[in-house]
Write a protein that holds these residues in place. Structure first.
Motif, short mmCIF file in Angstrom:
data_model
loop_
_atom_site.label_atom_id
_atom_site.label_comp_id
_atom_site.label_asym_id
_atom_site.label_seq_id
_atom_site.Cartn_x
_atom_site.Cartn_y
_atom_site.Cartn_z
N THR A 75 0.84 -1.19 0.00
CA THR A 75 0.00 0.00 0.00
C THR A 75 0.88 1.24 0.00
N CYS A 76 0.30 2.33 -0.45
CA CYS A 76 1.03 3.59 -0.54
C CYS A 76 1.05 4.28 0.81
N ALA A 77 2.20 4.79 1.19
CA ALA A 77 2.33 5.56 2.42
C ALA A 77 2.55 7.04 2.06
N MET A 78 1.72 7.89 2.60
CA MET A 78 1.86 9.31 2.32
C MET A 78 3.23 9.82 2.77
N PRO A 79 3.86 10.66 1.96
CA PRO A 79 5.14 11.23 2.39
C PRO A 79 4.96 12.02 3.68
N ARG A 175 -8.95 3.29 -10.81
CA ARG A 175 -9.45 2.73 -9.55
C ARG A 175 -9.19 1.23 -9.42
N ASP A 176 -8.95 0.55 -10.53
CA ASP A 176 -8.69 -0.89 -10.46
C ASP A 176 -7.21 -1.22 -10.36
N ALA A 177 -6.36 -0.21 -10.38
CA ALA A 177 -4.92 -0.44 -10.36
C ALA A 177 -4.40 -0.54 -8.94
N THR A 178 -3.47 -1.47 -8.72
CA THR A 178 -2.81 -1.53 -7.42
C THR A 178 -1.80 -0.40 -7.33
N TYR A 179 -1.38 -0.14 -6.11
CA TYR A 179 -0.43 0.95 -5.89
C TYR A 179 0.84 0.81 -6.73
N PRO A 180 1.52 -0.36 -6.74
CA PRO A 180 2.75 -0.45 -7.53
C PRO A 180 2.52 -0.23 -9.02
N VAL A 181 1.39 -0.71 -9.55
CA VAL A 181 1.10 -0.56 -10.97
C VAL A 181 0.86 0.91 -11.30
N LYS A 213 -15.53 14.49 0.20
CA LYS A 213 -15.17 13.20 0.79
C LYS A 213 -14.53 12.32 -0.28
N PRO A 214 -13.21 12.24 -0.31
CA PRO A 214 -12.56 11.46 -1.36
C PRO A 214 -12.73 9.96 -1.15
N ASP A 215 -12.88 9.24 -2.25
CA ASP A 215 -12.93 7.78 -2.17
C ASP A 215 -11.51 7.22 -2.20
N GLU A 216 -11.41 5.90 -2.09
CA GLU A 216 -10.09 5.26 -2.00
C GLU A 216 -9.22 5.49 -3.24
N PRO A 217 -9.78 5.39 -4.47
CA PRO A 217 -8.94 5.64 -5.65
C PRO A 217 -8.35 7.05 -5.67
N ARG A 218 -9.10 8.03 -5.20
CA ARG A 218 -8.56 9.40 -5.16
C ARG A 218 -7.44 9.52 -4.13
N ILE A 219 -7.61 8.86 -2.99
CA ILE A 219 -6.57 8.92 -1.96
C ILE A 219 -5.31 8.22 -2.44
N THR A 220 -5.46 7.08 -3.12
CA THR A 220 -4.30 6.37 -3.65
C THR A 220 -3.57 7.22 -4.69
N ALA A 221 -4.33 7.85 -5.59
CA ALA A 221 -3.72 8.71 -6.60
C ALA A 221 -3.00 9.89 -5.94
N GLN A 222 -3.63 10.49 -4.94
CA GLN A 222 -3.00 11.59 -4.20
C GLN A 222 -1.67 11.15 -3.61
N CYS A 223 -1.66 9.96 -3.01
CA CYS A 223 -0.47 9.43 -2.36
C CYS A 223 0.65 9.18 -3.37
N VAL A 224 0.30 8.54 -4.49
CA VAL A 224 1.31 8.23 -5.51
C VAL A 224 1.90 9.52 -6.08
#
Length: 287
Positions: A75-79, A175-181, A213-224
């Protein structure tokens, strides 16, 4: 397990045969070896039976042991800290040529007309000559509902053009992509921008939502994107981190028909983007 049962059956059968024909074999063994053959004849089936039972026990133990669980997806960890707007970190010539490459938010979907979207609104106040390339449903990986092409696939179509700045917006459609991909796709897109447009500056613009209220795909994209901004020293404008919209803003800033920003929502995005860019250009200080 079928083979184990067959071995057991075979061993038990040998034991039975040895017991029934024991007299004939024993007489023969006694004549050759002074009577020691009788004991040997009785031990051999027992040793075979013990070996087969051992194999059966091992097989049963293996069959009953729990299947190892697959390793969890990374999983992605926020800087920490998150990238901040550094005054003066972005330098552009007068009236720069700017490409905004993104999804439906860049397209202006939800605005009436779509040219009231944020990407069309920022050019005049910032003095930019903006080329807007926004297609709904696309992302760093997602080619869109009609295979229009993800960001990487659309870049070659702009060959021969010259840009002073490329703004990469979005990521929430992956939204279907894993963090590393997703991380790899963003890396390849940034590398291709540099290859296609040598010397151009790159600005990353994270996803937004008028509902706050961001959903999980938005949070993952923000983190990456935040991670790339830190690793590659790129300016990052972060609508989620800066809370451009908060919970309950949907009533004021969302188009109720399609859930995208309305004219008012895009106007707010444009205003906040302009404010952040002026900080990056060193024209104003962070608020």
């Amino acid at each position: 397990m079928v083979h184990v049962v067959a071995l057991l059956h075979h061993a038990l059968g040998q034991r039975s045969v040895g017991s029934t024909a024991g007299t004939g074999v024993a007489d023969h063994e006694r004549s050759d070896h002074g009577g020691r053959g009788r004991r040997r004849t009785g031990r051999a089936p027992r040793r075979v039976l013990a070996a087969v039972v051992g194999v059966a026990t091992l097989a049963l133990g293996t069959a009953c042991s729990p299947t190892p669980k697959p390793a969890p997806e990374p999983t992605c960890a926020m800087p920490d800290p998150m990238p901040a707007l550094a005054p003066g970190s972005l330098t552009l010539p007068a009236q720069p040529r700017v490409l905004v490459l993104g999804d439906s938010y860049t397209e202006g979907y939800g605005a009436e007309p779509e040219t009231k979207g944020w990407a069309y609104l920022v050019g005049k106040p910032l003095g930019w000559k903006v080329t807007v390339d926004g297609i709904g449903g696309t992302g760093y990986l997602n080619p869109g509902p009609h295979n229009e092409g993800n960001y990487l696939q659309r870049l070659p179509k702009l060959q021969g053009r010259t840009f002073d700045l490329v703004v990469l917006q979005g990521g929430s459609n992956d939204r279907d992509a894993t963090y590393p991909v997703l991380q790899d796709a963003v890396t390849r897109t940034i590398d291709t921008v540099r290859a296609e447009f040598p010397g151009t500056k790159i600005l990353l613009l994270g996803p937004a939502t008028p509902y706050g209220k961001p959903d999980e795909p938005r949070i993952t994209a923000q983190c990456v994107l935040a991670g790339h901004a830190v690793a590659q020293d790129l300016p990052f404008v972060d609508p989620l981190g800066e809370a451009w919209f908060v919970d309950g803003d949907g009533d004021r800033y969302a188009n109720p028909v399609n859930g995208h920003p309305s004219n008012a929502g895009y106007k707010r995005i444009a205003a906040r983007f302009e404010t952040d860019v002026r900080v990056l250009l060193g024209e104003t200080k962070p608020s």
